[in-house]
Design an enzyme around this catalytic site. Structure first.
Site, mmCIF file in Angstrom:
data_model
loop_
_atom_site.group_PDB
_atom_site.id
_atom_site.type_symbol
_atom_site.label_atom_id
_atom_site.label_comp_id
_atom_site.label_asym_id
_atom_site.label_seq_id
_atom_site.Cartn_x
_atom_site.Cartn_y
_atom_site.Cartn_z
ATOM 1 N N ASN A 277 0.861 -1.185 0.000
ATOM 2 C CA ASN A 277 0.000 0.000 0.000
ATOM 3 C C ASN A 277 0.898 1.235 0.000
ATOM 4 O O ASN A 277 1.515 1.545 1.013
ATOM 5 C CB ASN A 277 -0.893 -0.046 1.254
ATOM 6 C CG ASN A 277 -1.667 1.243 1.484
ATOM 7 O OD1 ASN A 277 -1.819 2.055 0.562
ATOM 8 N ND2 ASN A 277 -2.170 1.423 2.696
ATOM 9 N N TRP A 278 0.947 1.913 -1.135
ATOM 10 C CA TRP A 278 1.847 3.073 -1.247
ATOM 11 C C TRP A 278 1.287 4.302 -0.531
ATOM 12 O O TRP A 278 1.960 5.311 -0.438
ATOM 13 C CB TRP A 278 2.087 3.403 -2.719
ATOM 14 C CG TRP A 278 2.929 2.404 -3.458
ATOM 15 C CD1 TRP A 278 3.505 1.274 -2.941
ATOM 16 C CD2 TRP A 278 3.288 2.449 -4.845
ATOM 17 N NE1 TRP A 278 4.205 0.617 -3.929
ATOM 18 C CE2 TRP A 278 4.086 1.314 -5.111
ATOM 19 C CE3 TRP A 278 3.011 3.322 -5.900
ATOM 20 C CZ2 TRP A 278 4.604 1.040 -6.369
ATOM 21 C CZ3 TRP A 278 3.527 3.056 -7.162
ATOM 22 C CH2 TRP A 278 4.312 1.930 -7.390
ATOM 23 N N GLY B 30 2.546 2.260 10.711
ATOM 24 C CA GLY B 30 3.404 3.421 10.492
ATOM 25 C C GLY B 30 4.153 3.859 11.735
ATOM 26 O O GLY B 30 4.722 4.952 11.770
HETATM 27 C C1 PEP Z 1 -0.778 -0.027 6.021
HETATM 28 O O1 PEP Z 1 -0.835 1.100 5.571
HETATM 29 O O2 PEP Z 1 -1.686 -0.823 5.782
HETATM 30 C C2 PEP Z 1 0.380 -0.394 6.846
HETATM 31 C C3 PEP Z 1 0.388 -1.580 7.407
HETATM 32 O O3 PEP Z 1 1.393 0.526 6.977
HETATM 33 P P1 PEP Z 1 2.868 0.301 7.594
HETATM 34 O O4 PEP Z 1 3.417 -0.956 6.972
HETATM 35 O O5 PEP Z 1 3.636 1.508 7.161
HETATM 36 O O6 PEP Z 1 2.714 0.175 9.057
#
Ligand code: PEP
Length: 258
Positions: A12-13, A177
């Protein structure tokens, strides 16, 4: 013997990457995953980058495309929205629904997630339903109640055939995140609970086929140990999917052992 579930890794960008960055990304990523087999790989770019990725990938099966969002309505006066038909037009196969950023920042509810799921399924786009508890909810020992509420709110009343087309992503909000990852044991416990809910509601055959992804600060360092857990069928990767080499390493970690 149940058929093993094929691992599914999606990047997921989020709101990153312009359309001009797509070709250089894909050139590296395609090279890095050239020998990878038996993993379903999906890229989920922003809408503008999605159009570019669709043009470059031109329907290839090795990398499939997902969208980060869509309207629950099919067409009409909904300024700023993207319809499921527009996604189909770009060969999009999956759509994220109920992502915690959409829930927290844009007020997406279980009911909206449910409407999007029904619209997507009617057009043969497969929803990836994201669910997960906040840190406060976990600290209060409410994570299972929260997960069950989100599953019920988004999925109640759907048929077995519809559930077969849905992928669930367990994404603890406190791990998205933040650099904090659920331990493999915490993630496995949540995934097992989700599968048990699917089994209780739609039967063991459906639940044994359902793929449940883990998301929340997955990196090339922690992917393997998470993906080894019996109920973790793949990863939804945010930040770490922006680097094509690092993301390819996560994909490689999902390749089944010989
Ligand atoms: C997401 O956006 O679904 C996600 C899991 O982000 P991250 O890997 O940056 O925690």
């Amino acid at each position: 013997m149940p058929i093993p579930r094929k691992k599914f890794v999606a990047g997921n960008w989020k709101m990153n990457m312009t359309s001009s960055e797509v070709a250089p990304y894909l050139e590296i990523f395609n090279r890095e995953i050239e020998t990878v087999e038996n993993v379903d790989i999906t890229l989920i770019p922003s809408f503008t980058a999605l159009a570019k990725a669709s043009e470059i990938l031109d329907g290839t099966q090795k990398i499939r495309l997902g969208a980060q969002n869509m309207s629950p309505e099919s067409k009409g006066a909904f300024t700023g929205e993207i319809s499921v038909t527009m996604l189909r037009d770009l060969f999009v196969r999956f759509v994220l629904v109920g992502h915690s950023e959409r829930r927290r920042l844009f007020g997406e509810t279980d009911e909206m997630a449910r409407r999007k799921i029904i619209t997507a399924l009617a057009t043969e786009i497969r929803p990836i339903l994201c669910i997960g508890e906040t840190l406060e909810e976990r600290q209060a020992g409410q994570e299972k109640t929260v997960l069950e509420g989100q599953l019920r709110g988004a999925l109640e009343g759907l048929s077995k055939d519809q559930i077969d087309e849905i992928i669930v992503a367990y994404e603890p909000v406190w791990a998205i995140g933040t650099g904090l990852t659920a331990t493999p044991a915490q993630a496995q416990e949540a995934h097992h609970f989700i599968r048990a809910y699917l089994s209780k509601t739609w039967g063991p055959e459906v639940s044994s086929r359902s793929r449940i992804l883990y998301g929340g600060s997955v990196t090339s360092d922690n992917a393997r140990v998470l993906l080894e857990q019996p109920d973790i069928d793949g990863a939804l990767v945010g930040g770490a999917s922006l680097d094509p080499r690092g993301f390819a390493e996560i994909v490689a970690a999902a390749v089944p052992a010989e």
